[in-house]
Design a protein around this motif. Structure first.
Motif, short mmCIF file in Angstrom:
data_model
loop_
_atom_site.label_atom_id
_atom_site.label_comp_id
_atom_site.label_asym_id
_atom_site.label_seq_id
_atom_site.Cartn_x
_atom_site.Cartn_y
_atom_site.Cartn_z
N THR A 71 26.59 -2.68 -52.15
CA THR A 71 25.35 -1.91 -52.24
C THR A 71 24.93 -1.79 -53.70
OG1 THR A 71 26.73 0.08 -52.21
CG2 THR A 71 25.67 -0.54 -50.13
N PHE A 72 23.69 -1.32 -53.90
CA PHE A 72 23.16 -0.97 -55.22
C PHE A 72 23.04 -2.15 -56.17
CE2 PHE A 72 25.32 2.91 -53.64
CZ PHE A 72 24.22 3.73 -53.55
N SER A 73 22.93 -3.36 -55.65
CA SER A 73 22.71 -4.50 -56.53
C SER A 73 21.34 -4.39 -57.19
CB SER A 73 22.78 -5.81 -55.73
OG SER A 73 22.41 -6.92 -56.53
N VAL A 74 21.21 -4.98 -58.38
CA VAL A 74 19.90 -5.01 -59.04
C VAL A 74 19.01 -6.09 -58.42
CG1 VAL A 74 20.80 -4.10 -61.20
CG2 VAL A 74 20.76 -6.57 -60.83
N ASP A 75 19.58 -7.02 -57.66
CA ASP A 75 18.81 -8.04 -56.97
C ASP A 75 18.57 -7.60 -55.52
OD1 ASP A 75 18.93 -9.82 -59.20
OD2 ASP A 75 20.99 -10.32 -58.62
N GLU A 76 17.45 -8.03 -54.96
CA GLU A 76 17.14 -7.66 -53.58
C GLU A 76 18.12 -8.35 -52.63
OE1 GLU A 76 13.05 -8.31 -52.63
OE2 GLU A 76 12.34 -7.42 -54.49
N LYS A 77 18.81 -7.53 -51.80
CA LYS A 77 19.85 -8.10 -50.94
C LYS A 77 19.87 -7.48 -49.54
CE LYS A 77 23.18 -9.44 -54.51
NZ LYS A 77 23.20 -10.87 -54.14
N LEU A 78 18.90 -6.71 -49.16
CA LEU A 78 18.98 -5.96 -47.91
C LEU A 78 19.22 -6.88 -46.72
CD1 LEU A 78 18.75 -3.27 -46.41
CD2 LEU A 78 16.27 -3.62 -46.32
N ARG A 79 20.36 -6.65 -46.05
CA ARG A 79 20.70 -7.35 -44.81
C ARG A 79 21.23 -6.30 -43.83
NH1 ARG A 79 22.47 -11.49 -48.51
NH2 ARG A 79 24.51 -10.49 -48.68
N THR A 80 20.61 -6.23 -42.66
CA THR A 80 20.94 -5.17 -41.73
C THR A 80 20.62 -5.58 -40.31
OG1 THR A 80 20.44 -2.87 -41.11
CG2 THR A 80 18.68 -4.12 -42.15
N VAL A 81 21.26 -4.93 -39.35
CA VAL A 81 20.92 -5.12 -37.95
C VAL A 81 19.87 -4.10 -37.49
CG1 VAL A 81 23.17 -6.11 -37.37
CG2 VAL A 81 22.84 -3.63 -37.19
N LEU A 82 19.47 -3.19 -38.36
CA LEU A 82 18.58 -2.09 -37.97
C LEU A 82 17.13 -2.39 -38.33
CD1 LEU A 82 20.84 0.91 -39.06
CD2 LEU A 82 20.65 -0.13 -36.80
N TRP A 83 16.55 -3.43 -37.72
CA TRP A 83 15.18 -3.82 -38.02
C TRP A 83 14.20 -3.36 -36.94
CZ3 TRP A 83 14.16 -4.88 -42.74
CH2 TRP A 83 15.02 -5.61 -43.55
N GLY A 84 14.63 -2.50 -36.04
CA GLY A 84 13.79 -2.14 -34.91
C GLY A 84 12.49 -1.44 -35.27
N TRP A 85 12.43 -0.84 -36.47
CA TRP A 85 11.21 -0.14 -36.89
C TRP A 85 10.49 -0.89 -38.02
CZ3 TRP A 85 16.05 2.29 -36.78
CH2 TRP A 85 16.29 3.10 -35.66
N ALA A 86 10.81 -2.13 -38.23
CA ALA A 86 10.27 -2.88 -39.37
C ALA A 86 8.75 -2.75 -39.45
CB ALA A 86 10.66 -4.35 -39.27
N GLY A 87 8.27 -2.30 -40.62
CA GLY A 87 6.84 -2.20 -40.87
C GLY A 87 6.16 -1.00 -40.27
#
Length: 269
Positions: free
Chosen positions: A188-204
Motif C-alpha cells: 500500500t501507499f506507493s507513490v505510483d498508481e497501483k489500485l487493484r481490488t475485487v471491490l469494483w461494484g460501485w465504480a464511478g
C-alpha cells in the motif's frame, strides 16, 4: 477467547506489542514470512496473532526494501483515523522471534458469511454486485461478486486512499459476529498508481452524503501532518496519500478501474 472477545480487552495493544510470542505455524500461501502466533495470558487463555518480521519480507522491485510491515501499521492507523475500524489492531514490536516487525490480532473468520464470492454466472443473490465474468478451471462461466454493504463501500474507499495493490477476496474477512475486516496491507501507499481490488461494484457511482462527510472528517484529521500514519511512510508517500483523498472529495465518486494496469489482483482469492 476468540478474536471478537479480545477486541473488548483493554490489554490488547500492550499484549500484541510486548507479550511473549509462541509460533504455532507459518501461512504457507503468503508471499512474505507470515507467522501465526499465540500469546499466553492469565496462564491459560491464548491471544492469537499474525506476526510478520521485517527480515521475512521478500524484496519487490516497485517498493522500497524493508518497508512492507511498516505499511501494515500505517494502514491500521489510517483506518482508525477514518473511524472505520476495518483493519484489525496492529502494532510494531521490536522483540519478536524473527526480529522487529508487525503484530496483528488474528481474526477468526466465519466463512458462512463471506462477502466476496465466485458464483456460477447468473446466480448472484439479491444484495450482491457484479464485478466481472470469467471461466473456471473447467471452462464453466462464473462471475466475481461482492455484497452491497456499507462496510465494503468504506473498504473500497480505504483501498483507493491507501493505493492498495492487492485487495484479494481472501483479504476481506467476516468474523462470527458478522463484522467485516480488511487484512494484508504490505503493498500500500506507493507513490505510483497501483489500485487493484475485487471491490469494483460501485465504480464511478456518486458517494453518499454520509461517505462524503466521513472523508471530509478524515481529511481534517490528517491535515498537513498526522504522526500515527506519517511516521511509517516516506514524505512523497504521505503527499500521495493526501492527494488521493483530495481527489475523492473533489470527484465525489467511487474510483473507476484503471486502464493502464490490471484492475483485479491475481489470484482473485
Amino acid at each position: 477467547m476468540n478474536s471478537t472477545d479480545w477486541l473488548a480487552d483493554a490489554r490488547l495493544p500492550a499484549l500484541l506489542a510486548h507479550g511473549e510470542l509462541t509460533v504455532e505455524g507459518r501461512l504457507a500461501d503468503a508471499s512474505n514470512a507470515t507467522l501465526r502466533c499465540a500469546i499466553t495470558v492469565d496462564g491459560d487463555d491464548a491471544l492469537r496473532c499474525v506476526y510478520k518480521p521485517v527480515a521475512g519480507e521478500r524484496p519487490l522491485w516497485d517498493f522500497p526494501e524493508w518497508t512492507l510491515t511498516r505499511r501494515e501499521i500505517a494502514a491500521h492507523a489510517l483506518s482508525e483515523a477514518a473511524r472505520w475500524h476495518l483493519v484489525p489492531p496492529t502494532v510494531w514490536r521490536e522483540d519478536g522471534p524473527g526480529g522487529p516487525g508487525m503484530c496483528q490480532l488474528w481474526i477468526d473468520e466465519d466463512t458462512r458469511h463471506a462477502k466476496v464470492a465466485v458464483v456460477r454466472t447468473g446466480r448472484a443473490r439479491p444484495g450482491w454486485l457484479h464485478v466481472l465474468d470469467a471461466e473456471d478451471g473447467s471452462g464453466r462461466p462464473v462471475s466475481l461478486v461482492h455484497a452491497d454493504e456499507g462496510d465494503l463501500q468504506r473498504m473500497a474507499l480505504f483501498d483507493a486512499i491507501a493505493n492498495n495493490a492487492d485487495r484479494k477476496g481472501g483479504h476481506v474477512l467476516t468474523d462470527e459476529a458478522g463484522r467485516t475486516w480488511a487484512i494484508d496491507h504490505g503493498v500500500t501507499f506507493s507513490v505510483d498508481e497501483k489500485l487493484r481490488t475485487v471491490l469494483w461494484g460501485w465504480a464511478g457511482e456518486p458517494l453518499t452524503e454520509a461517505l462524503r462527510e466521513e472523508l471530509t472528517a478524515l481529511d481534517a484529521v490528517l491535515g498537513a501532518g498526522y504522526d500515527p500514519v506519517d511516521r511509517w511512510l516516506a514524505e512523497d508517500e504521505r503527499d500521495g496519500l493526501r492527494g488521493r483523498l483530495s481527489h475523492l472529495l473533489t470527484s465525489g465518486r467511487f474510483p473507476l478501474p484503471p486502464q493502464r494496469w490490471p484492475a483485479i489482483p491475481w489470484p482473485v482469492f
